[in-house]
Design a protein around this motif. Structure first.
Motif, PDB file in Angstrom:
ATOM      1  N   ARG A  72       0.825  -1.211   0.000  1.00 41.19           N
ATOM      2  CA  ARG A  72       0.000   0.000   0.000  1.00 41.19           C
ATOM      3  C   ARG A  72       0.861   1.264   0.000  1.00 41.19           C
ATOM      4  O   ARG A  72       0.700   2.153  -0.839  1.00 41.19           O
ATOM      5  CB  ARG A  72      -0.923  -0.032   1.222  1.00 41.19           C
ATOM      6  CG  ARG A  72      -1.866   1.158   1.320  1.00 41.19           C
ATOM      7  CD  ARG A  72      -2.624   1.122   2.647  1.00 41.19           C
ATOM      8  NE  ARG A  72      -3.607   0.049   2.689  1.00 41.19           N
ATOM      9  CZ  ARG A  72      -3.523  -1.018   3.484  1.00 41.19           C
ATOM     10  NH1 ARG A  72      -2.465  -1.185   4.279  1.00 41.19           N
ATOM     11  NH2 ARG A  72      -4.477  -1.917   3.492  1.00 41.19           N
ATOM     12  N   GLU A  73       1.789   1.370   0.930  1.00 43.81           N
ATOM     13  CA  GLU A  73       2.595   2.592   1.039  1.00 43.81           C
ATOM     14  C   GLU A  73       3.617   2.699  -0.091  1.00 43.81           C
ATOM     15  O   GLU A  73       3.898   3.799  -0.579  1.00 43.81           O
ATOM     16  CB  GLU A  73       3.284   2.634   2.400  1.00 43.81           C
ATOM     17  CG  GLU A  73       2.311   2.790   3.553  1.00 43.81           C
ATOM     18  CD  GLU A  73       3.009   2.973   4.880  1.00 43.81           C
ATOM     19  OE1 GLU A  73       3.933   3.802   4.954  1.00 43.81           O
ATOM     20  OE2 GLU A  73       2.631   2.301   5.852  1.00 43.81           O
ATOM     21  N   VAL A  74       4.171   1.580  -0.511  1.00 39.49           N
ATOM     22  CA  VAL A  74       5.095   1.601  -1.644  1.00 39.49           C
ATOM     23  C   VAL A  74       4.388   2.131  -2.892  1.00 39.49           C
ATOM     24  O   VAL A  74       4.949   2.938  -3.651  1.00 39.49           O
ATOM     25  CB  VAL A  74       5.660   0.202  -1.914  1.00 39.49           C
ATOM     26  CG1 VAL A  74       6.539   0.221  -3.166  1.00 39.49           C
ATOM     27  CG2 VAL A  74       6.464  -0.291  -0.726  1.00 39.49           C
ATOM     28  N   MET A  75       3.164   1.685  -3.111  1.00 38.86           N
ATOM     29  CA  MET A  75       2.417   2.115  -4.294  1.00 38.86           C
ATOM     30  C   MET A  75       2.127   3.612  -4.262  1.00 38.86           C
ATOM     31  O   MET A  75       2.149   4.276  -5.299  1.00 38.86           O
ATOM     32  CB  MET A  75       1.126   1.308  -4.415  1.00 38.86           C
ATOM     33  CG  MET A  75       1.361  -0.172  -4.706  1.00 38.86           C
ATOM     34  SD  MET A  75      -0.162  -1.136  -4.783  1.00 38.86           S
ATOM     35  CE  MET A  75      -0.855  -0.544  -6.346  1.00 38.86           C
ATOM     36  N   GLU A  76       1.845   4.134  -3.081  1.00 37.69           N
ATOM     37  CA  GLU A  76       1.612   5.574  -2.968  1.00 37.69           C
ATOM     38  C   GLU A  76       2.862   6.347  -3.385  1.00 37.69           C
ATOM     39  O   GLU A  76       2.783   7.327  -4.134  1.00 37.69           O
ATOM     40  CB  GLU A  76       1.220   5.930  -1.530  1.00 37.69           C
ATOM     41  CG  GLU A  76      -0.151   5.428  -1.105  1.00 37.69           C
ATOM     42  CD  GLU A  76      -1.285   6.151  -1.808  1.00 37.69           C
ATOM     43  OE1 GLU A  76      -1.051   7.256  -2.354  1.00 37.69           O
ATOM     44  OE2 GLU A  76      -2.403   5.603  -1.831  1.00 37.69           O
ATOM     45  N   LEU A  77       4.013   5.901  -2.915  1.00 40.90           N
ATOM     46  CA  LEU A  77       5.264   6.565  -3.270  1.00 40.90           C
ATOM     47  C   LEU A  77       5.558   6.435  -4.760  1.00 40.90           C
ATOM     48  O   LEU A  77       5.869   7.415  -5.443  1.00 40.90           O
ATOM     49  CB  LEU A  77       6.422   5.969  -2.464  1.00 40.90           C
ATOM     50  CG  LEU A  77       6.540   6.344  -0.991  1.00 40.90           C
ATOM     51  CD1 LEU A  77       7.648   5.517  -0.339  1.00 40.90           C
ATOM     52  CD2 LEU A  77       6.818   7.830  -0.843  1.00 40.90           C
ATOM     53  N   ALA A  78       5.468   5.200  -5.259  1.00 41.38           N
ATOM     54  CA  ALA A  78       5.853   4.943  -6.647  1.00 41.38           C
ATOM     55  C   ALA A  78       4.919   5.633  -7.632  1.00 41.38           C
ATOM     56  O   ALA A  78       5.360   6.165  -8.663  1.00 41.38           O
ATOM     57  CB  ALA A  78       5.882   3.440  -6.912  1.00 41.38           C
TER      58      ALA A  78
END
Length: 334
Positions: A72-78
């Motif tokens: 979830r958080e990785v996708m927000e960053l990427a």
């Protein structure tokens, strides 16, 4: 004789009560954590995925406990940095259906995900794989070499040797036993005892780092559902033979590979990472101090650094030195 009748009746009543309790609990869990993405059907199998952003496609494959929400958080960053991010619930996890016509191997999962990406018009993605899915990413690259731009493994498992269930797993064998396994799945995992044991496993999986409370709650809600728990145990049993079949070919992989592992990972993945580096000498190995197994959840910024390295693969003669990650307030919470 009457005593045995009473004992049997009491046992049946207990089993029935646990089944009803589990059904209510799992329905409540699915109500609290409904599917947050879209669905695609491949070979009659419905797969759930989450998609964010536009740009270079990146496909995230989760490990053995939860679902696409691991990233979830990785996708927000990427997605904020020019990537089209796609995270699948692997077959049987989250809200993806698992084939029921026999064993589901890592190669089967690679084929289904490849077919889903084709339907979605996703071409040559970077594959980011955590834990169990390290093997899945390797198989994907070997089977579909022209349809991949790079690989990032995060605490990945790629070899039978050193795998936690290398010599078998009693719980997995019980769960996959006809009749008895079904009875177990619909009573024990969702019971208070099962939840307590699962909480301990989650804590061990994150050790020595803290477990994010949101992850703990979601794992104890969704992971213990009969279908997902069975899928997890089937995958554990399917790992060793698949690793034996494919690991001798890892040197054939031509796509850029970045191997990320925490030096405090408790599951032997440091040795797995070092072995993969020997098998793929051109790969970049990054051993990160003070980091455990659950990199996507506790250190999303490290995943972003690895993505940048894949994109710039071959731009320098030697890999950069990766220092210990900065300890943010989020990393230090208890």
């Amino acid at each position: 004789m009457n005593v045995w009748v009473i004992v049997i009746a009491a046992a049946l009543a207990l089993i029935a009560g646990l089944v009803v309790y589990n059904r209510i609990r799992h329905r409540k869990a699915e109500s609290s954590y409904p599917p947050g993405g879209s669905f695609v059907e491949v070979e009659g199998i419905r797969l759930h995925f989450i998609c964010k952003g536009e740009g270079v496609p990146v496909v995230f494959l989760h490990g053995g406990i939860l679902s696409a929400n691991d990233f979830r958080e990785v996708m927000e960053l990427a997605s904020s940095r020019g990537y089209r991010t796609i995270a699948f619930d692997r077959p049987g996890y989250g809200y993806s259906v698992r084939p029921r016509n026999g064993r589901v191997t890592p190669a089967d999962q690679a084929r289904l995900i490849h077919g889903a990406l084709k339907q979605m018009g996703v071409e040559k993605p970077i594959i980011v794989a955590h834990s169990w899915s390290g093997l899945l990413a390797m198989i994907y690259a070997l089977r579909f070499p022209d349809d991949i731009s790079g690989i990032v493994t995060l605490g990945g498992a790629m070899y039978k040797e050193g795998y936690p269930a290398e010599h078998g797993d009693p719980i997995s064998r019980l769960v996959t036993t006809p009749v008895l396994g079904s009875m177990f799945l619909h009573t024990v995992p969702g019971s208070p005892l099962g939840a307590a044991l699962a909480g301990s496993i989650v804590k061990q999986t994150f050790a020595p780092e803290p477990v994010p409370e949101r992850y703990r709650e979601e794992a104890l809600s969704l992971w213990l559902r009969p279908g997902q728990f069975r899928a997890n145990r089937e995958d554990i049993l399917a790992f060793p033979p698949a690793a034996m079949q494919y690991s001798g070919r890892y040197g054939e992989i031509q796509a850029p590979v970045v191997i990320v592992v925490g030096e405090d990972d408790p599951f032997g993945t440091v040795e797995q990472a070092e072995r993969l580096k020997r098998d793929i000498p051109r790969a970049r190995l990054m051993k990160v101090p003070h980091v455990g197994h659950m990199i996507p959840q506790n250190h999303p910024h490290l995943v972003m650094e690895a993505l940048g390295m894949v994109s710039g693969f071959g731009s320098s003669a030697s890999p950069p030195v990766w220092p210990a990650p900065a300890r943010s307030a989020r990393d230090n919470r208890g």
